[in-house]
Scaffold this active site. Structure first.
Site, PDB file in Angstrom:
ATOM      1  N   TYR A 253      -1.946   2.321   5.000  1.00 30.50           N
ATOM      2  CA  TYR A 253      -0.693   1.816   4.442  1.00 30.50           C
ATOM      3  C   TYR A 253       0.150   2.933   3.833  1.00 30.50           C
ATOM      4  O   TYR A 253       1.327   3.103   4.142  1.00 30.50           O
ATOM      5  CB  TYR A 253      -0.989   0.743   3.389  1.00 30.50           C
ATOM      6  CG  TYR A 253       0.235   0.286   2.637  1.00 30.50           C
ATOM      7  CD1 TYR A 253       1.240  -0.431   3.278  1.00 30.50           C
ATOM      8  CD2 TYR A 253       0.388   0.566   1.283  1.00 30.50           C
ATOM      9  CE1 TYR A 253       2.362  -0.844   2.594  1.00 30.50           C
ATOM     10  CE2 TYR A 253       1.508   0.164   0.591  1.00 30.50           C
ATOM     11  CZ  TYR A 253       2.490  -0.552   1.253  1.00 30.50           C
ATOM     12  OH  TYR A 253       3.608  -0.948   0.569  1.00 30.50           O
TER      13      TYR A 253
ATOM     14  N   LYS B  16       3.691   4.663   5.285  1.00 34.01           N
ATOM     15  CA  LYS B  16       4.873   4.737   4.430  1.00 34.01           C
ATOM     16  C   LYS B  16       5.350   6.181   4.288  1.00 34.01           C
ATOM     17  O   LYS B  16       6.549   6.464   4.326  1.00 34.01           O
ATOM     18  CB  LYS B  16       4.564   4.146   3.044  1.00 34.01           C
ATOM     19  CG  LYS B  16       4.360   2.634   3.040  1.00 34.01           C
ATOM     20  CD  LYS B  16       5.616   1.906   3.438  1.00 34.01           C
ATOM     21  CE  LYS B  16       5.478   0.403   3.280  1.00 34.01           C
ATOM     22  NZ  LYS B  16       6.686  -0.325   3.710  1.00 34.01           N
TER      23      LYS B  16
END
Length: 303
Positions: free
Chosen positions: A204, A208
């Site tokens: 994650y 990002k």
């Protein structure tokens, strides 16, 4: 016996640990590791509101609140247009509402995979462009002619699977940014996550960080990244554990909750307050502390 502050700190630590476990449960992993979920965003406590060793602007002072009405009025006079990606999400919905209430833009366009239904009269002049994110090149016209863009696009592994998460949070975002740049967008705003880092072992945070860097390579005239902490909102899709964490941070005194969380409306107001401020920086990175200070400048205007 520990004092009240010590007990609160211990409780915060326990909830943070629970939050990290939730992240591991929901988001799958890259390179054999586990990752956090895509909606509960964790903020590190940092002193500098901007990264890369630059001295960030001071938002937590009276001057910002005093000049904000003039900045907003000057911005309105420029008759700028804006597009929003992710307007159906929790942050996107509040962003659209605030944009309309503040009347900052002469034209507001929502770009998404389906048309949204609004009953309020304030939304009657909002334009909507329905696109297929798998074939965005066919919808390049939807991204043309906008001065400012806000990207709140995102999903979770629970909803889209690991591959779907990467496709939405990286590939869709990057392709949208490319088309926006080609269409004339000058200021691109990206809602990211605290801790975003393309070298992270958590998928994650890695994704990002990757998309932050790739969008920067497009060289917008101005590029603003927002990295909030735990988003405080009444989320429509919420498990009991997520609800408990948000309720806990929402019940804490503001000074204790601030390093770890931020209300969605504060994030949105920080994004808009930042947009109306003139800046000569091509790239701005605002962490949870800077978001909180800049978003709260709006509150001091209330009687």
């Amino acid at each position: 016996m520990p004092g009240g502050a010590g007990l609160i700190a211990a409780a915060v630590t326990a909830l943070v640990a629970a939050l990290l476990l939730l992240r591991q449960e929901d988001s799958g992993s890259g390179a054999g590791s586990r990752e956090p979920p895509a909606r509960l965003l964790w903020a590190e406590e940092v002193n500098n509101p901007c990264s890369r060793g630059e001295d960030g602007p001071s938002f937590n002072n009276p001057s910002m609140a005093e000049t904000l009405p003039n900045l907003q009025e000057d911005f309105r006079m420029q008759n700028k247009s804006v597009f929003i990606l992710g307007a159906s999400g929790e942050t996107g919905k509040v962003l659209v509402k605030e944009i309309l209430e503040q009347s900052l833009f002469s034209k507001v366009t929502l770009i998404g995979r389906r048309k949204l239904t609004f009953e309020e009269e304030a939304y009657k002049n909002v334009n909507q462009e329905v696109v297929d994110f798998e074939k965005l090149d066919d919808y390049a016209s939807a991204f043309q002619g906008h001065d400012v863009g806000f990207c709140c696009l995102g999903t979770t592994k629970k909803k889209a699977g690991a591959e779907g998460f990467v496709r939405v949070d990286r590939d869709y975002v990057l392709k949208s940014a490319e088309l926006a740049k080609a269409g004339g967008c000058k200021h691109f705003n990206l809602l990211s996550s605290q801790g975003a880092d393309r070298s992270s072992s958590f998928l994650y945070l890695q994704i990002k960080g990757e998309v932050e860097a790739k969008v920067e390579e497009l060289e917008f005239d101005r590029y603003s990244i927002f990295r909030p902490g735990v988003l405080l909102c009444d989320r429509q899709e919420s498990r009991p554990s997520e609800w408990l964490i948000r309720k806990f941070f929402g019940s804490l005194p503001e000074s204790w909750a601030r390093p770890y969380s931020v209300p969605v409306v504060t994030v949105v107001r920080a994004m808009l307050n930042n947009a109306v401020r003139p800046s000569d920086k091509k790239m701005e990175l605002l962490d949870n502390k800077a978001i909180y200070a800049l978003g709260k400048a709006h509150d001091t205007l209330k009687p």
